[in-house]
Design a protein around this motif. Sequence first.
Motif, PDB file in Angstrom:
ATOM      1  N   UNK A 140       0.827  -1.204   0.000  1.00  0.00           N
ATOM      2  CA  UNK A 140       0.000   0.000   0.000  1.00  0.00           C
ATOM      3  C   UNK A 140       0.867   1.263   0.000  1.00  0.00           C
ATOM      4  N   UNK A 141       1.903   1.273   0.816  1.00  0.00           N
ATOM      5  CA  UNK A 141       2.776   2.444   0.900  1.00  0.00           C
ATOM      6  C   UNK A 141       3.584   2.608  -0.393  1.00  0.00           C
ATOM      7  N   UNK A 142       4.091   1.489  -0.910  1.00  0.00           N
ATOM      8  CA  UNK A 142       4.852   1.558  -2.161  1.00  0.00           C
ATOM      9  C   UNK A 142       3.972   2.138  -3.270  1.00  0.00           C
ATOM     10  N   UNK A 169       1.273   4.039  -3.015  1.00  0.00           N
ATOM     11  CA  UNK A 169       1.005   5.469  -2.782  1.00  0.00           C
ATOM     12  C   UNK A 169       2.171   6.323  -3.274  1.00  0.00           C
ATOM     13  N   UNK A 170       3.382   5.896  -2.923  1.00  0.00           N
ATOM     14  CA  UNK A 170       4.569   6.667  -3.313  1.00  0.00           C
ATOM     15  C   UNK A 170       4.748   6.632  -4.830  1.00  0.00           C
ATOM     16  N   UNK A 171       4.495   5.456  -5.407  1.00  0.00           N
ATOM     17  CA  UNK A 171       4.642   5.308  -6.859  1.00  0.00           C
ATOM     18  C   UNK A 171       3.670   6.238  -7.598  1.00  0.00           C
ATOM     19  N   UNK A 172       2.451   6.346  -7.104  1.00  0.00           N
ATOM     20  CA  UNK A 172       1.457   7.204  -7.766  1.00  0.00           C
ATOM     21  C   UNK A 172       1.810   8.679  -7.657  1.00  0.00           C
ATOM     22  N   UNK A 173       2.394   9.063  -6.519  1.00  0.00           N
ATOM     23  CA  UNK A 173       2.697  10.483  -6.308  1.00  0.00           C
ATOM     24  C   UNK A 173       4.018  10.919  -6.915  1.00  0.00           C
ATOM     25  N   UNK A 174       4.935   9.978  -7.121  1.00  0.00           N
ATOM     26  CA  UNK A 174       6.269  10.365  -7.586  1.00  0.00           C
ATOM     27  C   UNK A 174       7.173  10.629  -6.405  1.00  0.00           C
ATOM     28  N   UNK A 175       6.957  11.747  -5.729  1.00  0.00           N
ATOM     29  CA  UNK A 175       7.740  12.073  -4.535  1.00  0.00           C
ATOM     30  C   UNK A 175       6.768  12.524  -3.463  1.00  0.00           C
ATOM     31  N   UNK A 176       6.909  11.975  -2.263  1.00  0.00           N
ATOM     32  CA  UNK A 176       5.893  12.284  -1.259  1.00  0.00           C
ATOM     33  C   UNK A 176       6.509  12.271   0.141  1.00  0.00           C
ATOM     34  N   UNK A 177       6.017  13.146   1.027  1.00  0.00           N
ATOM     35  CA  UNK A 177       6.578  13.235   2.380  1.00  0.00           C
ATOM     36  C   UNK A 177       5.857  12.273   3.313  1.00  0.00           C
ATOM     37  N   UNK A 178       6.532  11.985   4.403  1.00  0.00           N
ATOM     38  CA  UNK A 178       5.988  11.098   5.416  1.00  0.00           C
ATOM     39  C   UNK A 178       4.661  11.628   5.969  1.00  0.00           C
ATOM     40  N   UNK A 179       4.572  12.946   6.100  1.00  0.00           N
ATOM     41  CA  UNK A 179       3.352  13.564   6.636  1.00  0.00           C
ATOM     42  C   UNK A 179       2.156  13.245   5.745  1.00  0.00           C
ATOM     43  N   UNK A 180       2.359  13.415   4.420  1.00  0.00           N
ATOM     44  CA  UNK A 180       1.276  13.114   3.482  1.00  0.00           C
ATOM     45  C   UNK A 180       0.921  11.634   3.515  1.00  0.00           C
ATOM     46  N   UNK A 223       1.190   9.619   6.059  1.00  0.00           N
ATOM     47  CA  UNK A 223       0.439   9.365   7.304  1.00  0.00           C
ATOM     48  C   UNK A 223      -1.037   9.653   7.085  1.00  0.00           C
ATOM     49  N   UNK A 224      -1.277  10.824   6.475  1.00  0.00           N
ATOM     50  CA  UNK A 224      -2.641  11.270   6.232  1.00  0.00           C
ATOM     51  C   UNK A 224      -3.382  10.310   5.306  1.00  0.00           C
ATOM     52  N   UNK A 225      -2.701   9.893   4.206  1.00  0.00           N
ATOM     53  CA  UNK A 225      -3.393   9.107   3.188  1.00  0.00           C
ATOM     54  C   UNK A 225      -3.508   7.629   3.528  1.00  0.00           C
ATOM     55  N   UNK A 226      -2.577   7.105   4.318  1.00  0.00           N
ATOM     56  CA  UNK A 226      -2.606   5.665   4.573  1.00  0.00           C
ATOM     57  C   UNK A 226      -3.437   5.328   5.801  1.00  0.00           C
ATOM     58  N   UNK A 227      -3.598   6.307   6.684  1.00  0.00           N
ATOM     59  CA  UNK A 227      -4.346   6.037   7.912  1.00  0.00           C
ATOM     60  C   UNK A 227      -3.607   5.101   8.863  1.00  0.00           C
ATOM     61  N   UNK A 228      -2.290   4.905   8.646  1.00  0.00           N
ATOM     62  CA  UNK A 228      -1.502   4.052   9.546  1.00  0.00           C
ATOM     63  C   UNK A 228      -1.081   4.857  10.777  1.00  0.00           C
ATOM     64  N   UNK A 229      -0.671   4.163  11.808  1.00  0.00           N
ATOM     65  CA  UNK A 229      -0.091   4.875  12.958  1.00  0.00           C
ATOM     66  C   UNK A 229       1.318   5.295  12.577  1.00  0.00           C
TER      67      UNK A 229
END
Length: 402
Positions: free
Chosen positions: A16-18, A20-31, A33-39
């Motif tokens: 799931x995280x891979x 998300x990052x692949x779709x965005x290109x470059x993404x911060x940990x903060x984003x 956190x928000x999008x994955x709903x993980x702790x």
Amino acid sequence: MHHHLIREIGGRKHKEIYELIRRHGTVSKIDLLEQSGMTGSTLTRTLEELTAQNWLLEAGYGESTGGRRPILYQTNPKAGYVFGLDISRLHTKLILCDLHLNRLDAANWLMDESLTPGRLLPEIAQTAQTMLKSHGIPSDAVLGMGIGAVGPLDRVSGTILEPLHFPAAGWRNVEVTGYFSERLGFPVLLDNGANTALIGESWSDRNRDYRHLLYVHVGVGIRSSMMSNGKVVYGAVDMEGSNGQMIIQTDGPRLGDHGNYGCLETFASIHAIEQQAQARLKQGRSSLLLTLEDHPEKINFSHLVQALRQNDPLTVEIFTQAATFFGIGLSNLLNILHPEKVILGGPLISSHPSLFQTATRVAIRNTYHYPTYQVVFSQGHLGEEALVTGAAIMVIDQLTEV
């Protein structure tokens, strides 16, 4: 038959995280956190593991929003390599890419009567090996090869069944995936070219989240594919070429000795246009075409495109007629499928801007519920490269298949 399995990324969270990052290109940990709903702690551990396994790279720091600047992540383009192969009636193309779809190498074959499967497949395999050698890539660094081919085909067994109109003989029941995975030693996936083109186009437009897409390619045949909820729609059999069999005129003619009478392909395809031109010239119509070729029966599609670009009235009329019929076929598809976005491709549409305009105008005029039902028409971002690009993407998608 050797069945090699495509490498995949760890567990569901990693995937799931891979993705998300692949779709965005470059993404911060903060984003993330928000999008994955993980702790926070689960996300941190997942990112650390993916980075340790080389799937991810830390790509510098983002803008500070007060406090420390956030670390940015991106997928590691060098974590693996993929081949894309497009087997079409006019050309066959092979590309080698990294995981960011940067093209490292490409080759092209013009399909003629000499390129039987027995000759073409060994050449493709040899070319693939040469590409890897010249870039110093070991074959175990290749995730796999994706193939988009002319249907009908069987995806599961990896077989091209019996496509029409190939210039060379022998294209029946060709087990392409078995052949290549045995020769090259990595996994091979097969789908029809309309589906891979749609996968390519959908990926290149991923910032606009269209869920329902239709792709139609008009050339020697009419090839189409559909996505619903972001996934390719599969029927009980491979349906890539079946939209061309849609009946437009019940007592109409048919091309050659196969297919339905009065079907769309009889009115809107390369063969249909060539036949129309030959018939009109035999009637004695005047045209620039006669300066290109003295005998009506020798007139082919490349002559017609040339005359179209010089605005020869007869040729414009013939192409406009074909684009109009295609628009009628398209309205039937819209009335049944109601996609949000339609991508049109292929030599018939790309040979002149007016053809796209004519086809889409006729389609809208015959679509029920207009203007409440709005549809976006596009010629796509990738053009004729959509098929081969999507074939490569199909392999990368397997990394995160759940």
